[in-house]
Design an enzyme around this catalytic site. Structure first.
Site, PDB file in Angstrom:
ATOM      1  N   ASP A 188     -11.178  -6.083   6.138  1.00  0.00           N
ATOM      2  CA  ASP A 188     -10.275  -4.992   5.308  1.00  0.00           C
ATOM      3  C   ASP A 188     -10.770  -4.358   4.102  1.00  0.00           C
ATOM      4  OD1 ASP A 188      -7.609  -4.445   5.672  1.00  0.00           O
ATOM      5  OD2 ASP A 188      -7.658  -5.031   4.134  1.00  0.00           O
ATOM      6  N   ILE A 235       1.024  -0.927  -0.040  1.00  0.00           N
ATOM      7  CA  ILE A 235       0.191  -0.340   0.343  1.00  0.00           C
ATOM      8  C   ILE A 235       0.959   1.362   0.111  1.00  0.00           C
ATOM      9  CG2 ILE A 235       0.118   0.584   2.569  1.00  0.00           C
ATOM     10  CD1 ILE A 235      -2.985   0.767  -0.256  1.00  0.00           C
ATOM     11  N   LYS A 262      -6.219   2.400   7.387  1.00  0.00           N
ATOM     12  CA  LYS A 262      -6.954   2.320   7.964  1.00  0.00           C
ATOM     13  C   LYS A 262      -7.214   1.114   8.277  1.00  0.00           C
ATOM     14  CE  LYS A 262      -8.470   0.018   4.447  1.00  0.00           C
ATOM     15  NZ  LYS A 262      -8.928  -1.424   4.016  1.00  0.00           N
ATOM     16  N   SER A 297      10.884  -0.238   9.199  1.00  0.00           N
ATOM     17  CA  SER A 297      10.208  -1.474   8.744  1.00  0.00           C
ATOM     18  C   SER A 297      11.383  -2.494   8.255  1.00  0.00           C
ATOM     19  CB  SER A 297       9.821  -1.081   6.584  1.00  0.00           C
ATOM     20  OG  SER A 297       9.153  -2.211   6.355  1.00  0.00           O
ATOM     21  N   ARG A 298      10.882  -3.482   8.284  1.00  0.00           N
ATOM     22  CA  ARG A 298      11.599  -4.772   8.999  1.00  0.00           C
ATOM     23  C   ARG A 298      11.854  -5.434   7.146  1.00  0.00           C
ATOM     24  NH1 ARG A 298       7.995  -9.776  11.558  1.00  0.00           N
ATOM     25  NH2 ARG A 298       6.146  -7.856   9.435  1.00  0.00           N
TER      26      ARG A 298
END
Length: 308
Positions: A168, A14, A90, A36-37
């Protein structure tokens, strides 16, 4: 006002599809770091954790949190406590209590919190809202059906507890109806279909009514193949309104009245900049509250196991 120094946490699909292009087009934001991993962005300083990022880049003004909802509260708490404005993808959290606590922290720290609902910014949503306000609504039907294998391939988190499953995408529909209907509605009954090997539903049927007994029926399904369906149909005294393609097109009695290219995330970032500059927050939890009510009232039905 100079550009707002923005950091993004959780660099996934996203972010690459929507956040990065929108931020690049915006004169309000300057992307200065990511955490971020696994994901990184070329030319942008990258860190493994939000703690490392906040320590290394004190110039950050705002943070967009784009990880799955089960992991968002801790990161949001850290960012708000550090005095950063926060954009929540969201849904804004895994629970209502989490979001309420984040809202209180933001108020105490004097920073902005934005619970983003991208579907509310689809181009035909405001025209649909205006049309419904001009007439009497008799009934509303919501059909939100898509192919989970296409949109969420190999994303195990959506099937875990707190991942929401079909809600979702379904929460996008709920974010639209809570915005366009003139009165608040509430769930009266629900059926949730759970694959026997998953902790989140693959389909749901919801029944609502408002104080005037307007009936609203919604069907969410993640098993749709072929053409995807994201429609809201309202029967009114002025005829049949169809808000189609996730809010992209509006038709009245079969005549196309409104259709424009999608720019939802650009509008979200404009709104985020607006609340930062005005020193306010925008935290509407109505769509998430409907999801919680569906789990509270819903009958659980076991269906065939899901395999990606």
């Amino acid at each position: 006002m100079p550009p707002i120094n923005l950091a993004i946490v959780g660099v996934g699909k996203i972010v690459r599809d929507q956040h990065l292009p929108s931020v690049a087009r915006s004169a309000d934001f300057n992307l200065v770091a990511t955490a971020s991993r696994h994901g990184t962005i070329d030319g942008v300083p990258a860190y493994k954790t939000i703690d490392e990022m906040l320590d290394a880049v004190p110039s950050i003004d705002a943070v967009s949190l784009c990880m799955p909802p089960q992991y968002r509260y801790e990161a949001a708490h850290k960012a708000l406590s550090a005095g950063k404005h926060v954009f929540l993808e969201k849904p804004p959290g895994a629970t209502l209590s989490e979001v309420a606590d984040l809202e209180a922290i933001a108020a105490a720290r004097g920073v902005s919190l934005f619970a983003s609902w991208h579907s509310r910014y689809a181009p035909a949503v405001e025209p649909a809202k205006a049309f419904l306000a001009s007439t009497h609504i008799k009934s509303v039907e919501v059909i939100w059906k898509e192919d989970v294998r296409h949109w969420h391939p190999n994303q195990a988190w959506i099937w875990q507890a707190g991942g929401l499953g079909v809600f979702d995408p379904g929460i996008n529909a709920l974010s639209i109806i809570t915005h366009i209907l003139p009165k608040a509605a509430f769930i009266t009954a629900a059926t949730l279909e759970f694959p026997e090997n998953c902790d989140a539903p693959i389909a749901a049927e919801l029944h609502f009514k408002d104080a005037d007994n307007l009936t609203i029926h919604a069907v969410f399904d993640w098993r749709q193949t072929g053409k995807q369906t994201w429609d809201i149909v309202a029967e009114t005294n002025a005829g049949t309104m169809v808000l189609a393609e996730g809010g992209a097109k509006l038709s009245i009695n079969g005549d196309l009245k409104f259709a424009e290219p999608e720019q939802e995330y650009s509008a979200l970032y404009s709104r985020f900049a607006q609340i930062i500059k005005s020193g306010t927050s925008d935290v509407d939890i109505a769509p998430l509250r409907h999801v919680a009510d569906a789990f509270l009232l819903g009958k659980r039905k076991s269906v065939a196991a899901f395999h990606d």
